[in-house]
Write a protein that holds these residues in place. Structure first.
Motif, PDB file in Angstrom:
ATOM      1  N   ASN A   1      52.186  25.129  -6.763  1.00  0.00           N
ATOM      2  CA  ASN A   1      50.826  24.814  -6.338  1.00  0.00           C
ATOM      3  C   ASN A   1      49.812  25.890  -6.677  1.00  0.00           C
ATOM      4  O   ASN A   1      48.611  25.658  -6.584  1.00  0.00           O
ATOM      5  CB  ASN A   1      50.780  24.577  -4.831  1.00  0.00           C
TER       6      ASN A   1
ATOM      7  N   LEU B   1      47.884  27.246   1.468  1.00  0.00           N
ATOM      8  CA  LEU B   1      47.434  27.380   0.084  1.00  0.00           C
ATOM      9  C   LEU B   1      46.054  28.028  -0.010  1.00  0.00           C
ATOM     10  O   LEU B   1      45.836  28.928  -0.833  1.00  0.00           O
ATOM     11  CB  LEU B   1      47.398  25.982  -0.538  1.00  0.00           C
ATOM     12  N   THR B   2      45.140  27.590   0.846  1.00  0.00           N
ATOM     13  CA  THR B   2      43.772  28.120   0.756  1.00  0.00           C
ATOM     14  C   THR B   2      43.742  29.612   1.113  1.00  0.00           C
ATOM     15  O   THR B   2      43.038  30.381   0.476  1.00  0.00           O
ATOM     16  CB  THR B   2      42.801  27.351   1.677  1.00  0.00           C
TER      17      THR B   2
ATOM     18  N   HIS C   1      45.317  31.499  -1.783  1.00  0.00           N
ATOM     19  CA  HIS C   1      44.384  31.416  -2.910  1.00  0.00           C
ATOM     20  C   HIS C   1      43.255  32.421  -2.736  1.00  0.00           C
ATOM     21  O   HIS C   1      42.941  33.198  -3.633  1.00  0.00           O
ATOM     22  CB  HIS C   1      43.848  29.983  -2.959  1.00  0.00           C
TER      23      HIS C   1
ATOM     24  N   THR D   1      46.461  22.054 -10.323  1.00  0.00           N
ATOM     25  CA  THR D   1      45.959  20.679 -10.301  1.00  0.00           C
ATOM     26  C   THR D   1      44.436  20.658 -10.370  1.00  0.00           C
ATOM     27  O   THR D   1      43.849  19.788 -11.034  1.00  0.00           O
ATOM     28  CB  THR D   1      46.453  19.955  -9.034  1.00  0.00           C
TER      29      THR D   1
ATOM     30  N   ASN E   1      37.809  15.853 -16.000  1.00  0.00           N
ATOM     31  CA  ASN E   1      36.373  15.580 -15.904  1.00  0.00           C
ATOM     32  C   ASN E   1      35.725  15.688 -17.284  1.00  0.00           C
ATOM     33  O   ASN E   1      34.887  14.866 -17.651  1.00  0.00           O
ATOM     34  CB  ASN E   1      35.696  16.554 -14.939  1.00  0.00           C
TER      35      ASN E   1
ATOM     36  N   ILE F   1      41.511  19.747  -1.438  1.00  0.00           N
ATOM     37  CA  ILE F   1      42.283  20.849  -2.018  1.00  0.00           C
ATOM     38  C   ILE F   1      43.383  20.178  -2.841  1.00  0.00           C
ATOM     39  O   ILE F   1      44.303  19.581  -2.267  1.00  0.00           O
ATOM     40  CB  ILE F   1      42.948  21.733  -0.921  1.00  0.00           C
ATOM     41  N   PRO F   2      43.328  20.241  -4.170  1.00  0.00           N
ATOM     42  CA  PRO F   2      44.332  19.525  -4.970  1.00  0.00           C
ATOM     43  C   PRO F   2      45.683  20.247  -4.922  1.00  0.00           C
ATOM     44  O   PRO F   2      45.951  21.114  -5.735  1.00  0.00           O
ATOM     45  CB  PRO F   2      43.749  19.535  -6.389  1.00  0.00           C
ATOM     46  N   ALA F   3      46.509  19.865  -3.950  1.00  0.00           N
ATOM     47  CA  ALA F   3      47.797  20.539  -3.761  1.00  0.00           C
ATOM     48  C   ALA F   3      48.957  19.691  -4.258  1.00  0.00           C
ATOM     49  O   ALA F   3      50.095  20.115  -4.215  1.00  0.00           O
ATOM     50  CB  ALA F   3      47.994  20.852  -2.284  1.00  0.00           C
ATOM     51  N   GLY F   4      48.646  18.488  -4.732  1.00  0.00           N
ATOM     52  CA  GLY F   4      49.703  17.597  -5.211  1.00  0.00           C
ATOM     53  C   GLY F   4      49.584  17.396  -6.705  1.00  0.00           C
ATOM     54  O   GLY F   4      48.969  18.207  -7.397  1.00  0.00           O
TER      55      GLY F   4
ATOM     56  N   LEU G   1      45.264  17.679  -0.107  1.00  0.00           N
ATOM     57  CA  LEU G   1      44.928  18.140   1.237  1.00  0.00           C
ATOM     58  C   LEU G   1      43.430  17.929   1.434  1.00  0.00           C
ATOM     59  O   LEU G   1      42.644  18.106   0.514  1.00  0.00           O
ATOM     60  CB  LEU G   1      45.240  19.624   1.405  1.00  0.00           C
TER      61      LEU G   1
ATOM     62  N   SER H   1      40.442  19.458   3.702  1.00  0.00           N
ATOM     63  CA  SER H   1      40.246  20.650   4.512  1.00  0.00           C
ATOM     64  C   SER H   1      38.789  20.767   4.964  1.00  0.00           C
ATOM     65  O   SER H   1      37.893  20.205   4.329  1.00  0.00           O
ATOM     66  CB  SER H   1      40.639  21.874   3.674  1.00  0.00           C
TER      67      SER H   1
ATOM     68  N   VAL I   1      37.250  23.518   4.863  1.00  0.00           N
ATOM     69  CA  VAL I   1      36.628  24.522   3.998  1.00  0.00           C
ATOM     70  C   VAL I   1      37.020  24.250   2.547  1.00  0.00           C
ATOM     71  O   VAL I   1      38.160  23.890   2.268  1.00  0.00           O
ATOM     72  CB  VAL I   1      37.115  25.936   4.403  1.00  0.00           C
ATOM     73  N   SER I   2      36.078  24.441   1.628  1.00  0.00           N
ATOM     74  CA  SER I   2      36.383  24.256   0.211  1.00  0.00           C
ATOM     75  C   SER I   2      37.419  25.284  -0.245  1.00  0.00           C
ATOM     76  O   SER I   2      37.323  26.461   0.105  1.00  0.00           O
ATOM     77  CB  SER I   2      35.105  24.414  -0.616  1.00  0.00           C
ATOM     78  N   GLY I   3      38.394  24.849  -1.007  1.00  0.00           N
ATOM     79  CA  GLY I   3      39.455  25.736  -1.455  1.00  0.00           C
ATOM     80  C   GLY I   3      39.045  26.625  -2.608  1.00  0.00           C
ATOM     81  O   GLY I   3      39.646  27.649  -2.863  1.00  0.00           O
ATOM     82  N   THR I   4      38.030  26.230  -3.338  1.00  0.00           N
ATOM     83  CA  THR I   4      37.669  27.012  -4.515  1.00  0.00           C
ATOM     84  C   THR I   4      36.195  27.381  -4.490  1.00  0.00           C
ATOM     85  O   THR I   4      35.549  27.473  -5.510  1.00  0.00           O
ATOM     86  CB  THR I   4      37.988  26.229  -5.800  1.00  0.00           C
TER      87      THR I   4
ATOM     88  N   THR J   1      43.778  20.916   8.483  1.00  0.00           N
ATOM     89  CA  THR J   1      44.186  20.372   7.183  1.00  0.00           C
ATOM     90  C   THR J   1      44.810  19.001   7.403  1.00  0.00           C
ATOM     91  O   THR J   1      45.691  18.853   8.239  1.00  0.00           O
ATOM     92  CB  THR J   1      45.227  21.294   6.510  1.00  0.00           C
TER      93      THR J   1
ATOM     94  N   TYR K   1      46.868  15.951   5.514  1.00  0.00           N
ATOM     95  CA  TYR K   1      47.668  15.619   4.327  1.00  0.00           C
ATOM     96  C   TYR K   1      47.356  14.167   3.965  1.00  0.00           C
ATOM     97  O   TYR K   1      47.667  13.256   4.726  1.00  0.00           O
ATOM     98  CB  TYR K   1      49.157  15.805   4.628  1.00  0.00           C
TER      99      TYR K   1
ATOM    100  N   TYR L   1      36.795  14.717  -9.363  1.00  0.00           N
ATOM    101  CA  TYR L   1      37.026  15.833  -8.444  1.00  0.00           C
ATOM    102  C   TYR L   1      35.944  16.904  -8.595  1.00  0.00           C
ATOM    103  O   TYR L   1      35.629  17.330  -9.699  1.00  0.00           O
ATOM    104  CB  TYR L   1      38.394  16.445  -8.731  1.00  0.00           C
TER     105      TYR L   1
END
Lengths: 395, 156
Positions: free
Chosen positions: A54, A231-232, A235, A250, A258, B60-63, B71, B73, B75-78, B92, B94, B105
């Protein structure tokens, strides 16, 4: 004479013109089919080749470069990170699996990937863990004692012709470090098929810089957290450091999709114009043919043919030309897609087998025939309205 | 009525009663509040089990990249990490999307998820431990917070 026989005679009578119209329709359709199959193949190739890990930790820089290089073996590797980063991750209680990866040069275009046996571990969450089809994995894990053993991906083994027990090296400077093939992997449909796996100690000894360096280099660490919800935090923790970056593979792929989506939209616009041009060409051909045949049509009408029969004949001819062109185009499109995908795959591009049959083929044929009937509608109306007296009068 | 009584007894913050056909919206604050110290969840949030709910959050693209799983969430993961701490298990969700889900996305966009809600500890062979899940989820972009023009509001 039945309407079908009349249409056959008409097509034969204008053989060159009919054949050219069929070719024009076929070219348009093959362009549509090939574009759809190839863009879908590339997208599915990226999905099939995606990693089950991941998070990827690497040196600061572009996450796209890191993921494309480490997962798909495209682009140039990102700068090195120290082995300590991997040891920190291995000790992190939130991490279930951490796999170190170092990207090397290549043998006949097949990249060296240095890693540990954890790379091949069949965790229950892995969709396609690489499995051996022959031989065994490399042994060496002791940094002081590299044994220069290599495990080849399926494509790498097939294309280089290397088998277990073969020894090889590329370039004179590597003559002192020949590798011995100890295993070959089963095909996975991922970039692993085109890799040559070696152990990290072998990589560090083969690498002129790391041979003398105090710090052992890596390119990246693949990470799977115990809880995905961590993960967050992982990260962010790695990303705030000035040295490292953490990338969600991913998320990077979705960004690539995109961009691919923008290209697909442009392609769609081009294909729509092509469709209109082909339909107009068909219309002009049928219109001219009907104008030329007004005298014949008037004769048929004088001999008792109904207006509806005349209308049907023109529509049938237009539909037949479209159907022939559509069928040829579908076959041609698949041929172009097959050649394109094999060329792309040979260059290491992620693309799946593009020749899947589904709704695309019948829907395309149906649409082409409908378009053909539509293009023939106005000429058919012209034939329907042909006045017998007017067109049978002497010149 | 029994459900309302149950929610009230469980100390669940009931908002304006929704009509029967309206999908209830759950917030991350509600989810976080429902987590107990023993990692169980309140009966109040369990009352939504099996029901269609709506939740809004960041993806959150965890898959896998086909987005069959991700996921959701608070809060934004990135994001650029300027403002908020990363969220944990209690914030979180799922999300298992319905077949054929496709979306564009964007890491900093809020999405609205609607699907069958499940609360409670569960272990999935592919995605591990989770407390809140939404299955057969439909995903669409949510309209963000309202932006006011200066002069539209009375101001302090």
């Amino acid at each position: 004479m039945t309407p079908v026989a009349v249409v056959w005679r008409y097509l034969q009578g204008r053989a060159v013109s009919s054949a050219l119209t069929v070719v024009a329709v076929a070219l348009g359709v093959s362009l549509v089919i090939a574009s759809v199959l190839l863009t879908r193949g590339i997208r599915e190739g990226f999905i099939a080749g995606a990693t089950d890990y991941n998070l990827i930790i690497g040196a600061k820089g572009s996450p796209t470069q890191l993921v494309l290089n480490v997962v798909f073996r495209m682009d140039a590797p990102t700068p090195n990170i120290p082995l300590g980063a991997y040891e920190d991750l291995r000790r992190d209680p939130r991490v279930e699996a951490a796999v170190p990866v170092a990207m090397g040069d290549a043998y006949q275009g097949f990249r060296y990937v240095a890693t540990t046996d954890a790379y091949f571990a069949p965790f229950p969450w892995r969709r396609h863990a690489p499995e051996l089809s022959a031989g065994r994995l490399f042994r060496s894990e002791d940094p002081g004692k590299p044994d220069y053993e290599a495990v080849l991906g399926a494509d790498a083994a097939r294309r280089t012709g290397l088998r277990p027990a073969d020894r090889f090296f590329e370039g004179e400077e590597m003559a002192a470090y020949p590798l011995t093939v100890v295993g070959v992997l089963r095909p996975t449909g991922t970039a692993d098929d085109r890799a040559i796996f070696i152990s990290l100690p072998s990589y560090w000894e083969m690498n002129e810089i790391s041979r003398h360096a105090a710090v052992r280099p890596l390119t990246a660490v693949l990470v799977r957290p115990k809880r995905l919800s961590d993960l967050t935090a992982l990260h962010r923790g790695w990303n705030v450091s000035p040295e490292f970056q953490a990338a969600l593979p991913t998320a990077v792929l979705l960004n690539v999709f995109n961009w691919l989506g923008v290209v697909e939209d442009v392609l769609l616009a081009v294909l729509a114009v092509v469709t209109v041009v082909v339909a107009l060409y068909l219309f002009v051909t049928m219109y001219n043919a009907t104008l030329e045949r007004r005298r014949e049509i008037a004769t048929m009408r004088a001999l008792g043919a109904h207006r509806a029969t005349v209308l049907g004949i023109v529509l049938l001819e237009s539909g037949a030309v479209a159907a022939l062109g559509g069928l040829a185009g579908i076959l041609g499109g698949h041929a172009i897609a097959a050649v394109g995908s094999s060329l792309l795959a040979a260059r290491g591009g992620p693309v799946t087998h593009a020749l899947a049959f589904g709704l695309l083929q019948p829907v395309t044929l149906g649409a082409v025939v409908s378009l053909g009937l539509l293009a023939g509608l106005l000429p058919a109306m012209l034939a329907y309205r042909t006045e017998v007296a007017e067109h049978l009068a002497p010149f | 009525m029994a459900l309302a009584l149950l929610l009230t007894l469980a100390g669940f913050p009931l908002r304006s009663p929704a009509p029967a056909d309206e999908i209830p919206r759950l917030t991350f604050a509600q989810l976080a509040d429902s987590m107990r110290a023993n990692l169980d969840v309140t009966r109040g949030i369990r009352a939504f089990n099996g029901r269609e709910v709506e939740i809004q959050g960041f993806i959150i693209p965890a898959g896998p990249p086909d987005l069959s799983f991700f996921l959701l969430s608070r809060v934004s993961g990135t994001g650029n990490y300027c403002c908020e701490l990363p969220s944990g298990q209690d914030e979180t969700v799922y999300v298992y999307t319905a077949r054929g889900t496709s979306l564009r996305y964007d890491p900093v966009r809020v999405y609205r998820i609607r699907g069958r809600f499940e609360a409670g500890h569960q272990v999935d062979p592919s995605y591990g431990v989770s407390f809140f899940r939404v299955r057969d989820a439909r995903v669409e972009e949510a309209v963000g917070a309202r932006i006011f023009k200066v002069g539209e509001t009375k101001g302090p």
